[in-house]
Design a protein around this motif. Structure first.
Motif, PDB file in Angstrom:
ATOM      1  N   GLU A   1       0.871  -1.263  -0.141  1.00 51.24           N
ATOM      2  CA  GLU A   1       0.153   0.322   0.017  1.00 51.24           C
ATOM      3  C   GLU A   1       0.657   0.742  -0.273  1.00 51.24           C
ATOM      4  O   GLU A   1       0.551   2.038  -0.915  1.00 51.24           O
ATOM      5  CB  GLU A   1      -1.027   0.445   1.177  1.00 51.24           C
ATOM      6  CG  GLU A   1      -2.374  -0.391   1.148  1.00 51.24           C
ATOM      7  CD  GLU A   1      -2.442  -1.335   2.307  1.00 51.24           C
ATOM      8  OE1 GLU A   1      -2.563  -0.736   3.375  1.00 51.24           O
ATOM      9  OE2 GLU A   1      -3.794  -1.703   2.023  1.00 51.24           O
ATOM     10  N   SER A   2       2.067   0.997   0.349  1.00 47.79           N
ATOM     11  CA  SER A   2       2.884   2.572   0.479  1.00 47.79           C
ATOM     12  C   SER A   2       3.684   2.492  -0.915  1.00 47.79           C
ATOM     13  O   SER A   2       3.503   3.346  -1.178  1.00 47.79           O
ATOM     14  CB  SER A   2       4.314   2.313   1.898  1.00 47.79           C
ATOM     15  OG  SER A   2       5.257   3.004   1.698  1.00 47.79           O
ATOM     16  N   LEU A   3       3.732   1.350  -1.472  1.00 46.45           N
ATOM     17  CA  LEU A   3       4.386   1.402  -2.376  1.00 46.45           C
ATOM     18  C   LEU A   3       3.360   2.113  -3.733  1.00 46.45           C
ATOM     19  O   LEU A   3       3.718   3.270  -4.404  1.00 46.45           O
ATOM     20  CB  LEU A   3       4.810   0.360  -3.250  1.00 46.45           C
ATOM     21  CG  LEU A   3       5.981  -0.596  -2.054  1.00 46.45           C
ATOM     22  CD1 LEU A   3       6.276  -1.675  -3.079  1.00 46.45           C
ATOM     23  CD2 LEU A   3       7.132   0.387  -2.877  1.00 46.45           C
ATOM     24  N   LEU A   4       2.126   1.659  -3.581  1.00 47.61           N
ATOM     25  CA  LEU A   4       1.363   1.955  -4.285  1.00 47.61           C
ATOM     26  C   LEU A   4       0.730   3.647  -4.446  1.00 47.61           C
ATOM     27  O   LEU A   4       0.511   4.571  -4.869  1.00 47.61           O
ATOM     28  CB  LEU A   4      -0.140   1.388  -4.012  1.00 47.61           C
ATOM     29  CG  LEU A   4      -0.156   0.526  -4.915  1.00 47.61           C
ATOM     30  CD1 LEU A   4      -1.527  -0.576  -4.478  1.00 47.61           C
ATOM     31  CD2 LEU A   4      -0.177   0.527  -6.402  1.00 47.61           C
ATOM     32  N   MET A   5       0.771   4.006  -2.662  1.00 45.84           N
ATOM     33  CA  MET A   5       0.665   5.753  -2.683  1.00 45.84           C
ATOM     34  C   MET A   5       2.034   6.109  -2.796  1.00 45.84           C
ATOM     35  O   MET A   5       1.747   7.593  -3.879  1.00 45.84           O
ATOM     36  CB  MET A   5       0.737   5.446  -0.685  1.00 45.84           C
ATOM     37  CG  MET A   5       0.019   7.058  -0.845  1.00 45.84           C
ATOM     38  SD  MET A   5       0.181   7.215   1.534  1.00 45.84           S
ATOM     39  CE  MET A   5       1.738   7.439   1.518  1.00 45.84           C
ATOM     40  N   ARG A   6       2.712   5.755  -2.783  1.00 46.99           N
ATOM     41  CA  ARG A   6       4.466   6.436  -3.610  1.00 46.99           C
ATOM     42  C   ARG A   6       4.993   6.857  -4.946  1.00 46.99           C
ATOM     43  O   ARG A   6       4.489   7.817  -5.421  1.00 46.99           O
ATOM     44  CB  ARG A   6       5.670   6.034  -2.918  1.00 46.99           C
ATOM     45  CG  ARG A   6       5.503   6.259  -1.724  1.00 46.99           C
ATOM     46  CD  ARG A   6       7.347   6.192  -1.021  1.00 46.99           C
ATOM     47  NE  ARG A   6       6.902   4.864  -0.128  1.00 46.99           N
ATOM     48  CZ  ARG A   6       8.047   4.016  -0.195  1.00 46.99           C
ATOM     49  NH1 ARG A   6       9.379   4.299  -0.965  1.00 46.99           N
ATOM     50  NH2 ARG A   6       7.959   1.897  -0.295  1.00 46.99           N
ATOM     51  N   ALA A   7       2.988   5.579  -5.404  1.00 42.00           N
ATOM     52  CA  ALA A   7       3.610   5.261  -6.891  1.00 42.00           C
ATOM     53  C   ALA A   7       2.368   6.700  -7.437  1.00 42.00           C
ATOM     54  O   ALA A   7       2.568   7.462  -8.456  1.00 42.00           O
ATOM     55  CB  ALA A   7       2.951   4.380  -7.717  1.00 42.00           C
ATOM     56  N   LYS A   8       1.480   6.440  -7.197  1.00 41.42           N
ATOM     57  CA  LYS A   8       0.606   7.708  -7.539  1.00 41.42           C
ATOM     58  C   LYS A   8       0.689   8.983  -7.490  1.00 41.42           C
ATOM     59  O   LYS A   8       1.361   9.814  -7.945  1.00 41.42           O
ATOM     60  CB  LYS A   8      -0.529   7.772  -6.520  1.00 41.42           C
ATOM     61  CG  LYS A   8      -1.928   6.052  -7.602  1.00 41.42           C
ATOM     62  CD  LYS A   8      -3.143   5.973  -7.382  1.00 41.42           C
ATOM     63  CE  LYS A   8      -3.530   5.325  -7.251  1.00 41.42           C
ATOM     64  NZ  LYS A   8      -5.576   5.580  -7.823  1.00 41.42           N
ATOM     65  N   GLU A   9       1.424   8.885  -6.199  1.00 47.81           N
ATOM     66  CA  GLU A   9       2.277  10.789  -5.637  1.00 47.81           C
ATOM     67  C   GLU A   9       3.038  10.968  -7.035  1.00 47.81           C
ATOM     68  O   GLU A   9       3.703  12.121  -7.004  1.00 47.81           O
ATOM     69  CB  GLU A   9       2.839  10.411  -4.298  1.00 47.81           C
ATOM     70  CG  GLU A   9       3.220  12.065  -3.723  1.00 47.81           C
ATOM     71  CD  GLU A   9       3.975  11.781  -2.312  1.00 47.81           C
ATOM     72  OE1 GLU A   9       3.082  10.852  -1.661  1.00 47.81           O
ATOM     73  OE2 GLU A   9       4.549  12.319  -2.036  1.00 47.81           O
ATOM     74  N   GLY A  10       4.251   9.837  -7.154  1.00 46.83           N
ATOM     75  CA  GLY A  10       5.520  10.484  -8.052  1.00 46.83           C
ATOM     76  C   GLY A  10       4.831  10.523  -9.432  1.00 46.83           C
ATOM     77  O   GLY A  10       5.274  11.898 -10.258  1.00 46.83           O
TER      78      GLY A  10
END
Lengths: 198, 100
Positions: free
Chosen positions: A167-176
């Motif tokens: 979930e953290s990876l997904l959040m950072r991906a979308k943020e990026g």
């Protein structure tokens, strides 16, 4: 015989492939090659490369079907997806190395030709560029959960991480992606300032 | 439009070019070719190669260890069955003077 094989699930077909049954292998290829091509394309963003990855992965499977162990892997598609992803990531890294060497002109030329032939709009081109600079893990998490429509748990298992880490990876991906698209002028500044990124 | 929705919308609309129409056929043809090649390789083996293949030891280390153990056993027990132990020791402890 072929009709009978057509009705079998992937795991049973793999049993036949282990006996070097070419018909069973053909059914698997016809059933899944396009799906795995799309998965690979989302990583390598190059049609030819994605086709090569799928071709190599299936031929590897044909050459060494004993790699598949029915007891250990629940679903054939999840297991084979891992193989395709690893091979795609290898190509993706190769592309990044080409970029690092400064020899990316040819690659970008091909990519540009592809964009033209697909008549992608500016937003799509910008999105492709933003996806290309995402870290591997984030890109993989996004593909698994967004495009492959896997559950968080299934995606986390494939990536060998916890659900929380995924979930953290997904959040950072979308943020990026949002930040990159903002830099390219496709997302308004105000909304970022208001903290609507996450 | 909400930014999250906008990004999701962009991701959904992402264009993936269709693969070549013959991708599956190409893979199947290559697999078939590989199978034929493999079979031909076996068929084309000469007689000498086939005979040699019969003598390939699958686990050379185990075979060597077994032969060694078997040889030692045979050596130790086999000798005493042919010649009596007494003869054997008298032969070993023979004195030079007696011979002379």
């Amino acid at each position: 015989m072929t009709d009978k094989l057509q009705n079998l699930d992937d795991e049973s077909l793999m049993g036949h492939v282990k006996q070097h049954d070419h018909q069973a292998f053909s059914i698997l290829v016809e059933r899944h090659s396009e799906k795995f091509y799309a998965s690979s394309y989302r990583i390598v963003t190059n049609k030819q490369e994605a086709e090569d990855v799928v071709q190599d992965a299936f031929l590897k499977l044909w050459d060494r079907p004993e790699m598949w162990k029915a007891g250990h892997s629940a679903k054939f598609t999840s297991w084979f997806y891992k193989i395709v992803m690893n091979m795609s990531l290898d190509r993706y890294r190769k592309f990044k190395n080409i970029q690092a060497l400064g020899d990316k002109e040819q690659y970008l030329k091909t990519a540009a030709e592809q964009h033209n032939s697909l008549q992608k709009d500016d937003e799509q081109v910008a999105l492709d560029q933003a996806l290309k600079v995402l870290p591997e893990k984030q890109l993989q998490a996004l593909n698994l959960c967004f495009y492959e429509e896997m559950s968080r748990k299934e995606a986390a298992t494939i990536m060998n991480v916890s659900v929380k880490a995924l979930e953290s990876l997904l959040m950072r991906a979308k943020e990026g992606l949002r930040n990159d698209l903002y830099r390219q002028g496709f997302i308004e500044e105000e909304k970022i300032k208001k903290g609507q990124i996450i | 439009m909400n930014m999250d929705n906008k990004l999701d919308d962009l991701l959904i609309k992402r264009v993936i070019p269709d693969p070549s129409s013959n991708l599956a056929n190409r893979i199947n043809a290559m697999a078939e070719e590989a199978l034929i090649k493999k079979r031909n390789n076996v068929n084309n083996l000469s007689l000498s190669e086939l005979v040699l293949r019969m003598f390939i030891i699958p686990k050379p280390a185990y075979v060597t260890a077994f032969c060694l153990a078997f040889g030692l056993t045979l050596g130790l027990y086999g000798v005493s069955s042919d010649i009596t132990t007494q003869d054997w020791f008298s032969f070993l402890s023979v004195q030079q003077e007696e011979w002379l």
